[in-house]
Design an enzyme around this catalytic site. Sequence first.
Site, PDB file in Angstrom:
ATOM      1  N   LYS A 241      -2.709   0.118  -8.611  1.00  0.00           N
ATOM      2  CA  LYS A 241      -1.709  -0.709  -8.175  1.00  0.00           C
ATOM      3  C   LYS A 241      -1.879  -2.077  -8.632  1.00  0.00           C
ATOM      4  O   LYS A 241      -2.297  -2.965  -7.804  1.00  0.00           O
ATOM      5  CB  LYS A 241      -1.258  -0.509  -6.523  1.00  0.00           C
ATOM      6  N   SER A 437       7.138   3.736  -9.112  1.00  0.00           N
ATOM      7  CA  SER A 437       6.798   3.164  -7.719  1.00  0.00           C
ATOM      8  C   SER A 437       8.191   3.446  -6.800  1.00  0.00           C
ATOM      9  O   SER A 437       8.398   4.463  -6.628  1.00  0.00           O
ATOM     10  CB  SER A 437       6.468   1.508  -7.826  1.00  0.00           C
TER      11      SER A 437
END
Length: 637
Positions: A241, A437
Amino acid sequence: PDSVGCPVGRIEFYRKTINYGGTREKNAIFVLARIRHDSNLIRSYMNFIKTFLAALLAFVLGSLAILLFGMFILFAIAGSMERTVTVKEGSILRIDFSEVINDAPSSDPLAGFDFRTLQSTRQLSLLKVLRTLEAAAADDRIEGIYLRMNGMGGVTGTALIEELREAIVDFKQSGKFVVAYNETYSQGQYYLASAADKIYMQPEGGMDWSGLSFNLAFYKGLLDKLDVKAEVFRPTACKYKSAVEPYILPKMSDANREQMQELVNSMWNTIAGSVAEARGIDLETLNRITDKLEVSLPEDALEHGFVDSLLYEDQMNDVFAELGVQSDSDGQYNFVTLGEYASQVSADLKNISADQVAIVYADGAIVDGEGFGREIYGNTLAATLAGVRADEKVKAVVLRVNSPGGSALASDVIWREMELLKAEKPVIVSMGSYAASGGYYISCPADVIVADKLTLTGSIGVFGMYLNTIDALKNKLGITFDAVKSNTSAGMGMTSALTPAERASIMRGVDKVYTTFTNNVAQGRNLPLEKVLDIAGGRVWSGNDALGIGLIDAYGGLKTAIALAVDKAGLGEDFRVVEVTQQPSGLAAMLSTLNVSVRKAFVRSELQELFGGYDRVQRLLRMQGVLMYSPYEVELR
């Protein structure tokens, strides 16, 4: 009385009071005090009324000025686009990028408007373009397509180029020709041009064919100079991430470099593979040519089979003549641009009363609350989905997702409505250039997910970020803070750095959201949780790789998604496709939307190509709370 603004009737009352009992001096003092009190009160009333009226007048005049300015801009836009088009027999459809092709219909009235030139670039949605090309294929007046990509518009997103290219390939099934010409070709332009039967180049032109590169900007050095510290909260498992890395690192982490390298390789294989197949060039040979930059000059492109001939544009008339196109009496050919022809393509009215397939758009970053514009407002989109769920005429829904995600809370609000919708009607997700996401979170409940091979997806991960500006304000501006508190962590982060207990509290929230995210993906995609955890961690995948790991069900674009929705609902040939768009209602909402559009249009006009990077940083800094966000956007240049 005039000096104090006191009514005459009040003076008579004061005179009688002075003569009423007690000493004249005592009563006089009392009366003077009353005079002063009443006068001040009257002044206060008068000042309030004047201030109120002035504010009201300013609001009315300001609103009127904004409205008039907006009308002026809209008239300017209409004037710059207004043109009567007649499609003649023997016309050629010219795709010259004089317009901008977007994923969704634009709700921004100033999208494409340049304040420097007062000129507007026509905006076309992908669905409109697809319908236009289908109509052109069936229109006997259209002889073929001329790809001449030299306009100021273009295609916004890699997946849109892929879908436009596939639509042109489908057009060729009609037996009509497609030819391409340019002075210089960028890689994105050449990828699109490779769908043509023949490709031509100007003899003194050029070509950029060097492969793909992902370039990331890092801001840690700037933050260090400003004494700003970014505190990041992400689960240990979310090593991929990387949305927070530009604020805490000077370069890519090893994990991010790994995923970016595999992503760029996958996307390049899609592009190079399509070009190699279309031009009859061996893929290994094509990569060797790319590595050694063997194609940059026109003669290089001709030698290696990238183009079919080197011509000046006036010589394209000979090409059209050889293709059997008839010129007019002056020897000129009839061209109609994509935007002009699109304006002639009317809505499908033959099935006006038939059952519907509704297309709902989730285009932009996901933010909390209600609103309209370039972002996806969680409550607004949820209400739109609830509306199509309640509409008995709608038998199936296609959610077109083109989003990097954003607020975890807003994403969950949309996810819940997707679950309710799926329980009643078939739901197909069509992924655009990126559905990552939070964009993937709102997609995972769908019955079927289709994506283009160049789509960016996955990025199943979360993070939180807090910018500590206390030292910056103290050292750079001399501003310090102090506070009193009822409890230890009251007002945390406002006057001092976060404590270990405060950091732990934030991390509990972040971990909870990640657990919810992965569990919902496992449930929606019917995958074991262990499998989801293996492909999650915030890792971004290309659509080309997403099929093999279960993130999507099929390759394809919007047309594929619509066909699947029709099939799932069992509609046969009797159906109608409708677009469900979100528009502001009421004067206040419209003025607010116009105000935002004007400010953004000014900034866009000033920054030009830098606007994209500026807008991405602005979006991230505006977001609050736990985020499901992947800021990467890929553009083929």
